[in-house]
Scaffold this motif. Structure first.
Motif, short mmCIF file in Angstrom:
data_model
loop_
_atom_site.label_atom_id
_atom_site.label_comp_id
_atom_site.label_asym_id
_atom_site.label_seq_id
_atom_site.Cartn_x
_atom_site.Cartn_y
_atom_site.Cartn_z
N ASP A 17 84.98 3.88 -61.77
CA ASP A 17 84.29 3.01 -62.73
C ASP A 17 85.27 2.23 -63.60
O ASP A 17 85.01 1.07 -63.95
CB ASP A 17 83.36 3.85 -63.62
N ALA A 18 86.39 2.85 -63.95
CA ALA A 18 87.37 2.17 -64.79
C ALA A 18 87.96 0.95 -64.07
O ALA A 18 88.10 -0.14 -64.65
CB ALA A 18 88.48 3.13 -65.19
N VAL A 19 88.30 1.13 -62.79
CA VAL A 19 88.86 0.01 -62.01
C VAL A 19 87.81 -1.07 -61.79
O VAL A 19 88.08 -2.27 -61.94
CB VAL A 19 89.41 0.52 -60.67
N ALA A 20 86.59 -0.66 -61.46
CA ALA A 20 85.51 -1.63 -61.23
C ALA A 20 85.25 -2.45 -62.49
O ALA A 20 85.10 -3.69 -62.42
CB ALA A 20 84.24 -0.90 -60.79
N GLY A 21 85.21 -1.78 -63.65
CA GLY A 21 84.97 -2.50 -64.89
C GLY A 21 86.08 -3.47 -65.24
O GLY A 21 85.83 -4.59 -65.70
N SER A 22 87.32 -3.07 -65.01
CA SER A 22 88.46 -3.94 -65.31
C SER A 22 88.48 -5.16 -64.41
O SER A 22 88.81 -6.27 -64.85
CB SER A 22 89.77 -3.16 -65.18
N LEU A 23 88.13 -4.98 -63.13
CA LEU A 23 88.10 -6.11 -62.21
C LEU A 23 86.95 -7.06 -62.53
O LEU A 23 87.08 -8.28 -62.40
CB LEU A 23 87.98 -5.62 -60.76
N LYS A 24 85.82 -6.51 -62.92
CA LYS A 24 84.66 -7.34 -63.26
C LYS A 24 84.98 -8.28 -64.40
O LYS A 24 84.47 -9.40 -64.48
CB LYS A 24 83.47 -6.45 -63.61
N ALA A 25 85.85 -7.83 -65.31
CA ALA A 25 86.24 -8.67 -66.44
C ALA A 25 87.00 -9.91 -65.98
O ALA A 25 87.13 -10.88 -66.74
CB ALA A 25 87.10 -7.86 -67.41
#
Length: 398
Positions: free
Chosen positions: A262-270
């Motif tokens: 989730d941390a990687v997904a959220g950072s990429l979504k930004a």
């Protein structure tokens, strides 16, 4: 003698006046010279200048009219003989002469003839661009940027009601009107009226691109472009949908629910991309193959998700050890981890990779140190994405 000198001075002054007027006035024309790539301009002499001009000017004007008449007759004969490209070239030569001589009405008549020809011209896409329902389809900008996939190709026809005939020996100009790139800009139509170009590069393959084709005829250093007769070819960038998958390996085995996901997904979504976290049981063998760029393994990970990119995270935590200092063993456990973030395109091309070693966590138990280490891994990966946002964003456009 004085009268003769005054007459010569008068002629000289009239000639200078004519030059000054020629520089100030212009006669717009569709004829352009390749050297300047702009319209020619000329002026029509005033009544006073005409009276002041020597008799030879009138003779020159008559000769120009005769030359224009001869060229327009040849143009008409060529078109009647179904040699349209040849006829248009004769018209271009006539228009160039009329424009340079400042013969506005003659230039207007010739332009009207060319416009009438333009109204009969059509550009149709090659069969490869037609969908099952007959509509023109779009192509992939990323494929075109690599010189593969659909390439712009058109047929040039002259239409007469319900009938049409191909126009050979005409130049088709291809140019980018959206995005930028390199291609073969001018291609001659063959006996079937077909001309096709090849794109060798697109400046931003991750963005949409449009290539326009239109006919242009050239002769004796002059060109006439029928820019109202065109065909556009659209190259669409696939959506930047990123599938995020993580293999999180601890001393207890592979995690079924990786905490870093989730941390990687959220950072990429930004960064402005669409993100789809992997949903399912991750097979280590398939993940490792996908991590190396195996296209079949990537497709297996994607399943029904139409991912263009894969953000793959490999985390490995070693068995925790107890802290020892000055010969004394403390009830503090240390866990060390290494993590790698890799972004892979669906075709297996690795476009970004960053490893991070020496990530350390600690706690009062082995599990506590592992949990703390995973928190540190998550923070490190988010920091990498933030710090490398420009490079990652560029990778998503390749």
């Amino acid at each position: 003698m004085k009268s003769r000198k005054s007459g010569m001075i008068g002629i000289a002054l009239a000639f200078r006046a004519a030059l000054a007027l020629a520089a100030a006035a212009s006669l717009a024309s569709c004829v352009s010279s390749p050297e300047s790539d702009g319209p020619l301009s000329a002026v029509e002499p005033s009544a006073e200048e005409a009276r002041a001009a020597p008799a030879s000017a009138s003779a020159g004007s008559d000769k120009t009219d005769r030359d224009i008449d001869a060229l327009t007759l040849k143009a008409s004969a060529s078109i009647d003989a179904n040699h349209l490209a040849e006829g248009v070239k004769f018209y271009i030569s006539a228009l160039a002469k009329a424009t340079k001589a400042g013969k506005r009405s003659r230039a207007d008549d010739i332009t009207a003839s060319l416009e009438a020809i333009g109204s009969r011209l059509t550009l149709e896409p090659h069969e490869s661009w037609l969908a099952a329902d007959g509509s023109q389809q779009t192509a992939s900008s990323r494929s075109a940027a690599r010189g593969s996939g659909l390439q712009p190709a058109v047929y040039l026809y002259e239409s007469y009601g319900y009938a049409k005939s191909p126009v050979p020996d005409a130049y088709i100009r291809f140019e980018f009107i959206a995005n930028e790139g390199k291609l073969n800009a001018s291609v001659t139509t063959d006996a079937k009226g077909l001309a096709n170009t090849g794109i060798t590069s697109i400046a931003a393959p991750g963005k949409d691109a449009v290539v326009r084709a239109y006919p242009i005829f050239s002769t004796e250093g002059y060109s006439y472009a029928f820019k109202n007769v065109f065909r556009d070819f659209s190259f669409v960038a696939p959506p930047n949908l990123v599938l995020v998958a993580a293999l999180e390996r601890t001393p207890a085995g592979d995690s079924a629910n990786p905490r870093v996901l989730d941390a990687v997904a959220g950072s990429l979504k930004a960064l402005g991309v669409e993100v789809a976290p992997y949903n399912g049981t991750l097979a280590p063998t398939r993940f490792n193959m996908a991590f190396g760029g195996d296209t079949s393994a990537l497709a297996g990970l994607a399943g029904s998700v139409k991912a263009v990119y894969f953000a793959l995270v490999h985390v490995e935590i070693a068995t925790p050890t107890r802290m020892e200092y000055g010969g004394k063993v403390y009830n503090i456990f240390i866990a060390n981890a290494k993590a790698t973030l890799r972004i892979v395109r669906a075709d297996g091309t690795i476009v970004f990779t960053r490893p991070k070693d020496g990530i350390r966590g600690q706690g009062g138990t082995e599990q506590a140190s592992i949990d703390d280490c995973l928190v540190k891994v998550r923070d490190e990966l988010s920091a990498i994405i933030t710090a490398e946002s420009a490079s990652i964003g560029k990778a998503f456009e390749e």
